[in-house]
Design a protein around this motif. Sequence first.
Motif, PDB file in Angstrom:
ATOM      1  N   UNK A   3       0.939  -1.181   0.149  1.00 30.12           N
ATOM      2  CA  UNK A   3      -0.012   0.029   0.047  1.00 30.12           C
ATOM      3  C   UNK A   3       0.830   1.175  -0.154  1.00 30.12           C
ATOM      4  N   UNK A   4       0.722   2.048  -0.978  1.00 26.16           N
ATOM      5  CA  UNK A   4       1.493   2.953  -1.267  1.00 26.16           C
ATOM      6  C   UNK A   4       0.901   4.452  -1.518  1.00 26.16           C
ATOM      7  N   UNK A   5       1.262   5.723  -1.242  1.00 24.10           N
ATOM      8  CA  UNK A   5       0.713   6.823  -1.665  1.00 24.10           C
ATOM      9  C   UNK A   5       1.547   7.810  -2.328  1.00 24.10           C
ATOM     10  N   UNK A   6       1.037   8.314  -3.325  1.00 24.74           N
ATOM     11  CA  UNK A   6       1.939   9.188  -4.145  1.00 24.74           C
ATOM     12  C   UNK A   6       1.053  10.505  -4.625  1.00 24.74           C
ATOM     13  N   UNK A   7       1.597  11.730  -4.399  1.00 19.17           N
ATOM     14  CA  UNK A   7       1.426  12.976  -4.923  1.00 19.17           C
ATOM     15  C   UNK A   7       1.197  13.124  -6.184  1.00 19.17           C
ATOM     16  N   UNK A   8       2.141  12.390  -7.064  1.00 16.75           N
ATOM     17  CA  UNK A   8       2.465  12.840  -8.512  1.00 16.75           C
ATOM     18  C   UNK A   8       2.751  11.250  -9.190  1.00 16.75           C
ATOM     19  N   UNK A   9       2.023  11.053  -9.844  1.00 17.74           N
ATOM     20  CA  UNK A   9       2.414   9.784 -10.885  1.00 17.74           C
ATOM     21  C   UNK A   9       3.325   9.689 -11.882  1.00 17.74           C
ATOM     22  N   UNK A  27      10.773   9.970  -1.199  1.00 15.55           N
ATOM     23  CA  UNK A  27       9.861  10.251  -0.081  1.00 15.55           C
ATOM     24  C   UNK A  27       9.164  11.444   0.128  1.00 15.55           C
ATOM     25  N   UNK A  28       9.661  12.186  -0.552  1.00  9.04           N
ATOM     26  CA  UNK A  28       8.832  13.426  -0.806  1.00  9.04           C
ATOM     27  C   UNK A  28       7.664  13.370  -1.520  1.00  9.04           C
ATOM     28  N   UNK A  29       7.638  12.548  -2.663  1.00  4.73           N
ATOM     29  CA  UNK A  29       6.466  12.273  -3.533  1.00  4.73           C
ATOM     30  C   UNK A  29       5.566  11.237  -2.772  1.00  4.73           C
ATOM     31  N   UNK A  30       6.113  10.381  -1.767  1.00  2.00           N
ATOM     32  CA  UNK A  30       5.618   9.261  -1.257  1.00  2.00           C
ATOM     33  C   UNK A  30       5.329   9.224   0.186  1.00  2.00           C
ATOM     34  N   UNK A  31       4.271   9.968   0.532  1.00  2.00           N
ATOM     35  CA  UNK A  31       4.128  10.220   2.188  1.00  2.00           C
ATOM     36  C   UNK A  31       3.854   9.040   2.674  1.00  2.00           C
ATOM     37  N   UNK A  32       4.023   8.808   3.965  1.00  2.00           N
ATOM     38  CA  UNK A  32       4.019   7.715   4.977  1.00  2.00           C
ATOM     39  C   UNK A  32       2.603   7.270   5.044  1.00  2.00           C
ATOM     40  N   UNK A  33       2.356   6.102   4.457  1.00  2.00           N
ATOM     41  CA  UNK A  33       0.840   5.669   4.614  1.00  2.00           C
ATOM     42  C   UNK A  33       0.311   5.403   5.631  1.00  2.00           C
ATOM     43  N   UNK A  34       1.037   5.138   6.764  1.00  2.00           N
ATOM     44  CA  UNK A  34       0.235   4.943   8.032  1.00  2.00           C
ATOM     45  C   UNK A  34      -0.423   5.720   8.570  1.00  2.00           C
ATOM     46  N   UNK A  35      -0.159   7.375   7.995  1.00  2.00           N
ATOM     47  CA  UNK A  35      -1.274   8.321   8.227  1.00  2.00           C
ATOM     48  C   UNK A  35      -2.754   7.728   8.009  1.00  2.00           C
ATOM     49  N   UNK A  36      -2.940   7.091   6.955  1.00  2.00           N
ATOM     50  CA  UNK A  36      -4.234   6.422   6.483  1.00  2.00           C
ATOM     51  C   UNK A  36      -4.471   5.333   7.377  1.00  2.00           C
ATOM     52  N   UNK A  37      -3.296   4.478   7.493  1.00  2.00           N
ATOM     53  CA  UNK A  37      -3.709   3.083   8.103  1.00  2.00           C
ATOM     54  C   UNK A  37      -4.084   3.196   9.525  1.00  2.00           C
TER      55      UNK A  37
END
Length: 234
Positions: free
Chosen positions: A190-196, A216-226
């Motif tokens: 499970x990964x988050x991205x601001x820009x594809x 890491x600047x483009x892919x924030x920590x997903x635990x914020x959602x989890x």
Amino acid sequence: MNALQKLQEFLGDPNNQIGKVVDFDATKDSLFPFNFTASNTDLTPEILADTELFSRWVDKQLSEHGATYGIGGYNEHRTIYSRSGHFDTVTEPRRLHLGVDIWGPAGTSIYNFYEAKVHSFEFNDNFGDYGATIILEYQLGELTLFGLYGHLNLASLKDLNEGQIIAAGKQFARFGVKEENGYWPPHLHFQLMFDMEGLRGDYPGVCQFSKRERYLENCPDPTQVLSATFGVTV
């Protein structure tokens, strides 16, 4: 306000309801934090080279710790990617993990944490790759955010269309077996991205350590959602 600040503001607003990603009852279920760095000497090259052995090792850890799922991996420099040439490059191998892994049985249901549309999907069928992959596009207030769900079963891609709306709370995918998920023990990446960055159906889930800051600047920590799934900060 930058993208990360917008995400944190949105998630911090109690009026914005973030749903679960997998089934979890915090009153009776538990998590086991996996460590896939070089400090974990239990994971021998022999185990990593054989997906069946690797899967049995994962299952044993979960069983011994009474855990429903294993979890972890964001910003973790991992040795496990040495099992696949998919992560090797001429100059520097890719070893830094950019998402969170949730380890559990094949067939485990995956839910959409917030209404989204299907950005793209693909069967990334290299050894060690994502296997079946879905990328959802979220509009969180003024912020556009992308969620990558990797190592799914192939049935998750059936009848899927780009632009299709996936309702909040909908079960839309499942963990895949090794033949469908890139030959890994069953789990969700499970990964988050601001820009594809112009990509479709795929985005690096592992980067070269020298490029850590950029990714890491483009892919924030997903635990914020989890944290909404597990009831605790993971």
